[in-house]
Design a protein around this motif. Structure first.
Motif, PDB file in Angstrom:
ATOM      1  N   ASP A 513      38.419 -12.918   8.697  1.00  0.00           N
ATOM      2  CA  ASP A 513      37.519 -12.787   9.839  1.00  0.00           C
ATOM      3  C   ASP A 513      38.304 -12.543  11.130  1.00  0.00           C
ATOM      4  O   ASP A 513      37.930 -11.692  11.947  1.00  0.00           O
ATOM      5  CB  ASP A 513      36.664 -14.053   9.960  1.00  0.00           C
ATOM      6  CG  ASP A 513      35.576 -13.921  11.020  1.00  0.00           C
ATOM      7  OD1 ASP A 513      34.882 -12.894  11.029  1.00  0.00           O
ATOM      8  OD2 ASP A 513      35.437 -14.847  11.838  1.00  0.00           O
ATOM      9  N   SER A 517      38.469  -8.629  12.980  1.00  0.00           N
ATOM     10  CA  SER A 517      37.654  -8.573  14.203  1.00  0.00           C
ATOM     11  C   SER A 517      38.499  -8.351  15.445  1.00  0.00           C
ATOM     12  O   SER A 517      37.962  -8.331  16.570  1.00  0.00           O
ATOM     13  CB  SER A 517      36.840  -9.859  14.353  1.00  0.00           C
ATOM     14  OG  SER A 517      37.695 -10.984  14.473  1.00  0.00           O
ATOM     15  N   GLN A 522      34.179  -4.697  14.422  1.00  0.00           N
ATOM     16  CA  GLN A 522      33.214  -5.492  13.657  1.00  0.00           C
ATOM     17  C   GLN A 522      33.937  -6.152  12.483  1.00  0.00           C
ATOM     18  O   GLN A 522      34.617  -5.503  11.709  1.00  0.00           O
ATOM     19  CB  GLN A 522      32.103  -4.593  13.126  1.00  0.00           C
ATOM     20  CG  GLN A 522      30.928  -5.339  12.528  1.00  0.00           C
ATOM     21  CD  GLN A 522      30.099  -6.064  13.567  1.00  0.00           C
ATOM     22  OE1 GLN A 522      30.199  -7.277  13.703  1.00  0.00           O
ATOM     23  NE2 GLN A 522      29.289  -5.322  14.302  1.00  0.00           N
ATOM     24  N   TRP A 524      34.779  -7.793   8.912  1.00  0.00           N
ATOM     25  CA  TRP A 524      34.302  -7.562   7.544  1.00  0.00           C
ATOM     26  C   TRP A 524      33.187  -8.541   7.198  1.00  0.00           C
ATOM     27  O   TRP A 524      32.320  -8.230   6.381  1.00  0.00           O
ATOM     28  CB  TRP A 524      35.448  -7.745   6.551  1.00  0.00           C
ATOM     29  CG  TRP A 524      36.424  -6.610   6.499  1.00  0.00           C
ATOM     30  CD1 TRP A 524      36.416  -5.479   7.257  1.00  0.00           C
ATOM     31  CD2 TRP A 524      37.539  -6.499   5.620  1.00  0.00           C
ATOM     32  NE1 TRP A 524      37.464  -4.666   6.915  1.00  0.00           N
ATOM     33  CE2 TRP A 524      38.171  -5.261   5.904  1.00  0.00           C
ATOM     34  CE3 TRP A 524      38.071  -7.307   4.628  1.00  0.00           C
ATOM     35  CZ2 TRP A 524      39.304  -4.830   5.227  1.00  0.00           C
ATOM     36  CZ3 TRP A 524      39.209  -6.889   3.949  1.00  0.00           C
ATOM     37  CH2 TRP A 524      39.816  -5.662   4.242  1.00  0.00           C
ATOM     38  N   SER A 526      30.799  -9.909   9.109  1.00  0.00           N
ATOM     39  CA  SER A 526      29.840  -9.936  10.224  1.00  0.00           C
ATOM     40  C   SER A 526      28.552 -10.647   9.818  1.00  0.00           C
ATOM     41  O   SER A 526      28.165 -10.660   8.643  1.00  0.00           O
ATOM     42  CB  SER A 526      29.533  -8.500  10.659  1.00  0.00           C
ATOM     43  OG  SER A 526      28.452  -8.465  11.568  1.00  0.00           O
ATOM     44  N   GLY A 532      28.964  -5.300   8.363  1.00  0.00           N
ATOM     45  CA  GLY A 532      30.212  -5.842   7.832  1.00  0.00           C
ATOM     46  C   GLY A 532      30.714  -5.035   6.646  1.00  0.00           C
ATOM     47  O   GLY A 532      30.163  -3.990   6.283  1.00  0.00           O
TER      48      GLY A 532
END
Length: 600
Positions: A513, A517, A522, A524, A526, A532
């Motif tokens: 994450d 990000s 965005q 993976w 999301s 995502g």
């Protein structure tokens, strides 16, 4: 130096046979009901919980998944603590009793979060608005309910099966084997049925009756679980606690550290080591040599005239040292199974996938998104039946002799199947996301894709086969390779692996994450599943699973041959035969029949 012999202590003596005024089959329904209802209540809360955290507490998917993963880790780890407390202090009855009370209290607290508006932030759509986060007290109240339920599971799960066996274990009765078999069969059958009911019935209630009823029903079931258990209190056999094996392990480590400056004894020396008269081990082995210092007699005054150790934290037996060595030796292979636990911990993402897909079985009925985890259990059951009733009998008929698939082979095959499960998950999610974007749902994570959610079943089924192969083989491996005195440790290792897997799954999730990000990109993972890249996350897990498979092969090669269900039933039996053969060879040397080299 004279070899001092320790008399058998309380823990190593066979339990005295109680008079059969209590216990028996009459207690079986109460104990099984306690375990089954606890599992229905606790397992039924997990599948839909990510939705509750996101919609009612405005917690993002990454943070919510972390909470659930840590909850699962605590639930899998605390049974080790419960086993220690049960064996050393409270006994099984009180440990299960306190566990039932804690589980009920935790579920009541969770139920209260759905009843009182003050327990959570004001309503807000996290998908479209910037929502207010829960306050410190609100967050603490929610987390407390999870942790208290984990404490309850830590008291019930490690003791329930053994406590039930205590009630029907009539060692003086030759027909008792069948009674025990009936109890274990009913126990495991009730556990499987409980998990299926949790993934279907409780999830269905939450979907159609809301959180108040959905959390209230598990609390009522847990109340009945505790009530049934305590009602039968006068009927139970309640064994007193003895010293825990966990304490023995700690003793060896502590004493070895205390004696770290002590000189090693010659490997040919038979004296100077502390052991019991009837022990197979009169001197320690060469491997993990630093632990041998725990059983060296440094001061004869440490032993009383009757052979007792005056302070158990100053000297251990050779057998205790060898038990710890056996445990350390299996740990690399144990660690290879953690990757499978990480893969199985992805239920949150699979739940969100199912929510965005067509779950209709018939025009008037659709499958609950939280119920898809049931197919993992179905995969376990189907594979076990096929393996035991079809594959092995067919292979035995073709070869003309009984066929046995080694435990390490089955463990490896389980890792292959969990790798395939992640590959299938990545492919299915790639197709689902592409269809969602093509349907105009890029900014609408609640939009339902025209793709059957049944495409999620194969990955669950493959994970079920992986568990049936690897987990069953793990338990058999620990049982046969570890001495009988460590049977409780062997039982706990699988649960410990699940706990470690949960924690590592959280670590991997946080790293992915954070990394994906960066730069305002965005993530993976999301909150919007269509924006995502869950498919990329699954591919990452598949790559890690492939690397882990090679790690397993290396650990398997390093471990060497094992008992593996061959002519020996377990490690103790193999060691007994080895000891007899060495004794015969030694006698042969005395009679001039064999040379010293042949003995070695």
């Amino acid at each position: 130096m004279e070899v001092f012999v320790e008399p058998t202590n309380q823990m190593e003596q066979p339990l005295s046979v109680p008079r059969r005024k209590k216990g028996g089959l009459i207690t079986m329904p109460f104990i099984i009901a306690n375990e089954a209802l606890e599992k229905v209540a606790s397992y039924g809360l997990l599948p839909n919980m990510i939705l509750y955290l996101m919609m009612d507490y405005h917690i993002g998917i990454a943070e919510g998944t972390n909470i659930l993963v840590f909850w699962s880790a605590a639930t899998n780890f605390l049974p080790l603590v419960g086993a220690f407390i049960s064996d050393s202090y409270l006994g099984r009855f009180l440990t299960i009793g306190f566990g039932s009370i804690f589980s009920l209290l935790g579920m009541v607290l969770l139920f209260l979060t759905s009843v009182f508006p003050q327990a959570k932030p004001p309503y807000c759509n996290i998908m479209k608005e910037h929502c207010k986060s829960p306050t410190g007290p609100q967050y603490a109240f929610l987390i407390s309910s999870f942790f208290i339920m984990s404490i309850g599971a830590g008291g019930i799960r490690p003791c329930s099966l053994a406590f039930g066996a205590d009630q029907v274990d009539q060692r003086s009765n030759p027909n008792n084997v069948r009674v025990l078999e009936r109890f274990f069969s009913w126990y495991y059958a009730s556990t499987a049925i409980a998990v299926i009911i949790a993934f279907t019935g409780i999830v269905y209630i939450q979907d159609h009756a809301g959180w108040k009823v959905g959390f209230g029903v598990p609390a009522i079931l847990m109340f009945l679980s505790a009530l049934f258990f305590f009602l039968a209190s006068p009927l139970y056999i309640k064994q007193k606690p003895t010293m825990s094996l966990f304490t023995d392990i700690a003793r060896v480590i502590v004493v070895a550290f205390k004696n770290r400056n002590l000189a090693y004894l010659s490997q040919d020396s038979n004296g100077g080591y502390y052991h019991k008269r009837d022990s197979l081990h009169s001197k320690p082995t060469k491997n993990l040599r630093f632990l041998n210092k725990a059983c060296i007699i440094r001061n004869p005054q440490d032993i009383t005239p009757d052979g007792e150790v005056s302070d158990r934290w100053t000297l251990c037996t050779v057998a205790q040292v060898e038990d710890l060595k056996a445990l350390i030796r299996v740990l690399p292979l144990w660690s290879s199974a953690i990757m499978m636990s990480i893969n199985v911990s992805q239920g949150t993402f699979q739940f969100l996938q199912a929510k965005s897909m067509d779950r209709h079985i018939t025009p008037g009925f659709q499958f609950s998104a939280g119920s898809f985890g049931m197919f993992t259990i179905v995969g376990v059951v189907i594979w076990i039946v096929l393996y035991d009733r079809v594959i092995i009998p067919l292979a035995s008929n073709l070869k003309g002799k009984p066929v046995h698939v080694g435990v390490k082979v089955r463990m490896g095959l389980g890792l292959v199947f969990t790798f395939l499960a992640m590959v299938v998950a990545a492919i299915v999610e790639h197709i689902r996301r592409r269809k969602a974007i093509a349907s105009g749902h890029l900014d609408n994570p609640k939009g339902v894709v025209h793709m059957s959610a049944m495409w999620l079943v194969p990955q669950h089924f493959l994970n079920g086969i992986a568990e049936a192969l690897n987990s069953v083989a793990q338990n058999e491996f620990y049982y046969t390779e570890l001495p009988k005195s460590m049977s409780s440790i062997a039982t706990a290792l699988t649960g410990l692996g699940l706990a470690v897997g949960n924690l590592l799954a959280s670590l991997i999730l946080n790293i992915v994450d954070d990394v994906t990000s960066k730069g305002g990109k965005q993530s993976w993972l999301s909150n919007n599943i269509n924006q995502g890249h869950f498919d990329s996350y699954y591919w990452l897990l598949a790559i890690m699973s492939a690397v882990n498979l090679f790690y397993f092969l290396l650990c398997s090669w390093a471990y060497g041959p094992c008992v593996d269900g061959g002519i020996f039933k377990n490690r103790d039996e193999r060691e007994e035969l080895e000891e007899e053969e060495l004794s015969e060879l030694g006698n042969g040397v005395k009679n001039g029949e064999r040379s010293k080299e042949e003995v070695v």
